[in-house]
Motif scaffolding. Structure first.
Motif, PDB file in Angstrom:
ATOM      1  N   VAL A 114       0.842  -1.201   0.000  1.00  8.01           N
ATOM      2  CA  VAL A 114       0.000   0.000   0.000  1.00  8.01           C
ATOM      3  C   VAL A 114       0.877   1.251   0.000  1.00  8.01           C
ATOM      4  O   VAL A 114       0.607   2.223  -0.723  1.00  8.01           O
ATOM      5  N   TRP A 115       1.942   1.228   0.795  1.00  8.57           N
ATOM      6  CA  TRP A 115       2.852   2.377   0.851  1.00  8.57           C
ATOM      7  C   TRP A 115       3.472   2.637  -0.516  1.00  8.57           C
ATOM      8  O   TRP A 115       3.519   3.788  -0.968  1.00  8.57           O
ATOM      9  N   PHE A 116       3.960   1.603  -1.171  1.00  8.40           N
ATOM     10  CA  PHE A 116       4.587   1.784  -2.482  1.00  8.40           C
ATOM     11  C   PHE A 116       3.607   2.391  -3.475  1.00  8.40           C
ATOM     12  O   PHE A 116       3.961   3.295  -4.243  1.00  8.40           O
ATOM     13  N   MET A 303       4.049  -0.826  11.804  1.00 14.55           N
ATOM     14  CA  MET A 303       4.502  -0.782  10.414  1.00 14.55           C
ATOM     15  C   MET A 303       4.027   0.495   9.739  1.00 14.55           C
ATOM     16  O   MET A 303       4.741   1.084   8.921  1.00 14.55           O
ATOM     17  N   THR A 304       2.815   0.921  10.067  1.00 11.36           N
ATOM     18  CA  THR A 304       2.297   2.173   9.505  1.00 11.36           C
ATOM     19  C   THR A 304       3.164   3.346   9.934  1.00 11.36           C
ATOM     20  O   THR A 304       3.546   4.193   9.119  1.00 11.36           O
ATOM     21  N   ILE A 305       3.494   3.399  11.217  1.00 12.44           N
ATOM     22  CA  ILE A 305       4.346   4.470  11.724  1.00 12.44           C
ATOM     23  C   ILE A 305       5.708   4.441  11.025  1.00 12.44           C
ATOM     24  O   ILE A 305       6.215   5.475  10.576  1.00 12.44           O
ATOM     25  N   TYR A 306       6.282   3.252  10.924  1.00 15.78           N
ATOM     26  CA  TYR A 306       7.624   3.149  10.353  1.00 15.78           C
ATOM     27  C   TYR A 306       7.624   3.517   8.871  1.00 15.78           C
ATOM     28  O   TYR A 306       8.520   4.236   8.400  1.00 15.78           O
ATOM     29  N   LEU A 307       6.650   3.028   8.135  1.00 13.79           N
ATOM     30  CA  LEU A 307       6.634   3.257   6.693  1.00 13.79           C
ATOM     31  C   LEU A 307       6.321   4.711   6.332  1.00 13.79           C
ATOM     32  O   LEU A 307       6.917   5.268   5.413  1.00 13.79           O
ATOM     33  N   TRP A 308       5.389   5.323   7.044  1.00 14.07           N
ATOM     34  CA  TRP A 308       4.866   6.619   6.631  1.00 14.07           C
ATOM     35  C   TRP A 308       5.532   7.807   7.315  1.00 14.07           C
ATOM     36  O   TRP A 308       5.334   8.949   6.893  1.00 14.07           O
ATOM     37  N   HIS A 309       6.308   7.576   8.366  1.00  8.68           N
ATOM     38  CA  HIS A 309       6.762   8.725   9.152  1.00  8.68           C
ATOM     39  C   HIS A 309       7.679   9.669   8.376  1.00  8.68           C
ATOM     40  O   HIS A 309       7.615  10.884   8.549  1.00  8.68           O
ATOM     41  N   LEU A 310       8.533   9.114   7.508  1.00  4.36           N
ATOM     42  CA  LEU A 310       9.509   9.978   6.854  1.00  4.36           C
ATOM     43  C   LEU A 310       8.843  10.938   5.872  1.00  4.36           C
ATOM     44  O   LEU A 310       9.295  12.082   5.704  1.00  4.36           O
ATOM     45  N   PRO A 386      12.485  -4.875  -3.698  1.00  5.56           N
ATOM     46  CA  PRO A 386      12.282  -3.406  -3.696  1.00  5.56           C
ATOM     47  C   PRO A 386      12.920  -2.696  -2.499  1.00  5.56           C
ATOM     48  O   PRO A 386      13.615  -1.684  -2.703  1.00  5.56           O
ATOM     49  N   PRO A 387      12.736  -3.165  -1.250  1.00  2.64           N
ATOM     50  CA  PRO A 387      13.415  -2.476  -0.151  1.00  2.64           C
ATOM     51  C   PRO A 387      14.929  -2.621  -0.204  1.00  2.64           C
ATOM     52  O   PRO A 387      15.657  -1.706   0.202  1.00  2.64           O
ATOM     53  N   MET A 407       5.792  -5.630  -4.980  1.00  2.98           N
ATOM     54  CA  MET A 407       5.208  -5.809  -3.648  1.00  2.98           C
ATOM     55  C   MET A 407       3.774  -6.310  -3.740  1.00  2.98           C
ATOM     56  O   MET A 407       3.362  -7.196  -2.980  1.00  2.98           O
ATOM     57  N   VAL A 408       3.001  -5.749  -4.656  1.00  7.72           N
ATOM     58  CA  VAL A 408       1.618  -6.211  -4.826  1.00  7.72           C
ATOM     59  C   VAL A 408       1.600  -7.662  -5.282  1.00  7.72           C
ATOM     60  O   VAL A 408       0.804  -8.480  -4.790  1.00  7.72           O
TER      61      VAL A 408
END
Length: 434
Positions: A114-116, A303-310, A386-387, A407-408
């Motif tokens: 979802v983040w990607f 995971m939401t915090i880690y992925l989206w914080h930056l 990807p990561p 990722m999908v």
């Protein structure tokens, strides 16, 4: 018929959990957000160009401070504890290694996919709206920096069943072999100057740190008395200092992060000893309702915090671009003080974002039968590449496209063909809170 009250049900769910471990996991991720906020200082230079510098790393105390502030080793330790518990839970349900890895891949890969897709769309939109290409590429590359964790953690999850079995049978030999491998890779890297050799330590350093978590899970560390724990912590940090002063390794743990090196293992040992020493106080704290509520709220969206914080940290830091005369100059006392309201805004926006996307951390609502091992291997590779690319090369406009596709695809392969809910209500991904 026995009636279960909400309070009793809550106590039942909390029973058997090590809440101090949950607290550490939450604090590790939240500290990452704060540190990235401190590291990112955007500024408009005299020639009008936009620049940034790592403010906190320029401070003379940062190197030693990173021994305690770089908490990724401790996160992998408590992650090892969680994986030990999760694998035991999978086995109790009659599942095997494929079940375990499929569940972990979906729990980590779904929010990452979802983040990607969403962040990739934002980056492309920024380019379409006329943001200079150099700024777009800098934004894309910066947003991908934290993704190394996803590659490293998925690799660790893939080896959990095998590593637990080896740990149970030969704990010393397993740890010794991993440690010897870490030292050998560092030695070859140092002797040849070929930095890419160090990437092999992704397969050695983090599993070795994960095994420290196994030692906590099986009770080995708990049997150490306080003097022994103090001695272990002192020795571990002393060795980090010696290695740093020798010139072979940097004393700055940020420099030792990618590729990972031996000092991170020692930091993991020292931080674990300090954690166990502090555990009685942490246990007392976690018996309070406010602490449980805090960990319960943050722990379900890590995971939401880690992925989206930056993305949000960059957006807050970018206020200097629209109000360069209002925002204090980078590195000044005013800038440091401005981190307090700035971080408050970051966490507030993260909370709002999590209301919409944190649900993806639970994985798909329905899944099909567990795919075969070859399919899971393909899914795992698609989820790791990807990561890993973001860590080594950096994301750009094109990488966001193929990264999102990979990722999908990984999530779809791991999910399998969902069966109708009415036909099989057991097809939901098992809830793995450990």
């Amino acid at each position: 018929m026995t009636t279960t009250t909400p309070a009793a049900e809550r106590e039942r769910l909390l029973a058997g959990r090590d809440l101090s471990v949950d607290l550490v996991r939450v604090c590790c991720v939240l500290l990452v957000v704060v540190l990235h906020s401190l590291m990112l200082g955007l500024e408009v230079r005299a020639d009008g160009a936009i620049g940034w510098r790592n403010v906190v790393q320029d401070e003379p105390w940062f190197a030693v401070g990173s021994w305690f502030g770089q908490l990724m080793p401790l996160f992998f330790v408590v992650g090892g504890f969680a994986s030990w518990q999760g694998w035991a839970s999978t086995q109790r349900r009659g599942g095997g290694g494929a079940d375990f890895f499929r569940a972990r891949l979906l729990r980590l890969g779904t929010p990452a996919a979802v983040w990607f897709v969403v962040v990739g769309a934002i980056v492309w939109l920024a380019a379409a709206l006329g943001l200079p290409l150099t700024a777009v590429q800098l934004l894309a590359k910066g947003l991908g920096l934290p993704l190394w964790f996803l590659a490293a953690y998925l690799l660790c999850q893939a080896v959990v069943p095998l590593q637990v079995r080896m740990h149970r049978a030969h704990p010393v030999a397993t740890a010794g072999a991993l440690l010897a491998g870490v030292i050998a890779v560092d030695a070859v890297r140092g002797a040849t100057g070929v930095q890419t050799v160090g990437l092999l330590n992704l397969l050695l350093v983090w599993p070795l740190v994960q095994q420290i978590g196994f030692l906590y899970a099986d009770g080995t560390i708990a049997r150490l008395r306080r003097p022994a724990l103090l001695g272990v912590a002192a020795l571990a940090f002393a060795l980090v200092g010696v290695l740093g002063m020798s010139g072979v390794y940097s004393p700055d743990m940020l420099d030792n992060l990618n590729p990972p090196t031996l000092p991170l293992v020692l930091i993991g040992v020292g931080q674990t000893a300090l954690f166990v020493l502090a555990k009685p106080a942490l246990d007392a704290l976690m018996r309070t309702r406010p602490a449980q509520a805090f960990v319960g709220l943050a722990g379900t969206r890590l995971m939401t915090i880690y992925l989206w914080h930056l993305l949000i940290v960059i957006a807050v830091a970018a206020t200097v671009l629209v109000a360069p005369t209002v925002v204090p100059a980078v590195g000044t006392l005013g800038w440091w003080l401005a981190r307090i309201p700035g971080d408050a805004i970051v966490f507030g926006v993260l909370l709002l974002v999590s209301l919409g996307v944190a649900r993806f951390e639970r994985g798909p609502k329905r899944v099909g039968p567990v795919p075969g091992v070859p399919a899971l291997v393909v899914a795992g590779v698609l989820a790791v590449v990807p990561p890993f690319w973001a860590m080594e090369v950096g994301l750009d406009l094109v990488a966001f496209v193929w990264g999102a596709a990979a990722m999908v695809a990984a999530v779809l392969i791991a999910r399998g063909r969902p069966v109708p809910a009415a036909a099989d209500r057991s097809a939901r991904v098992p809830t793995m809170t450990r």
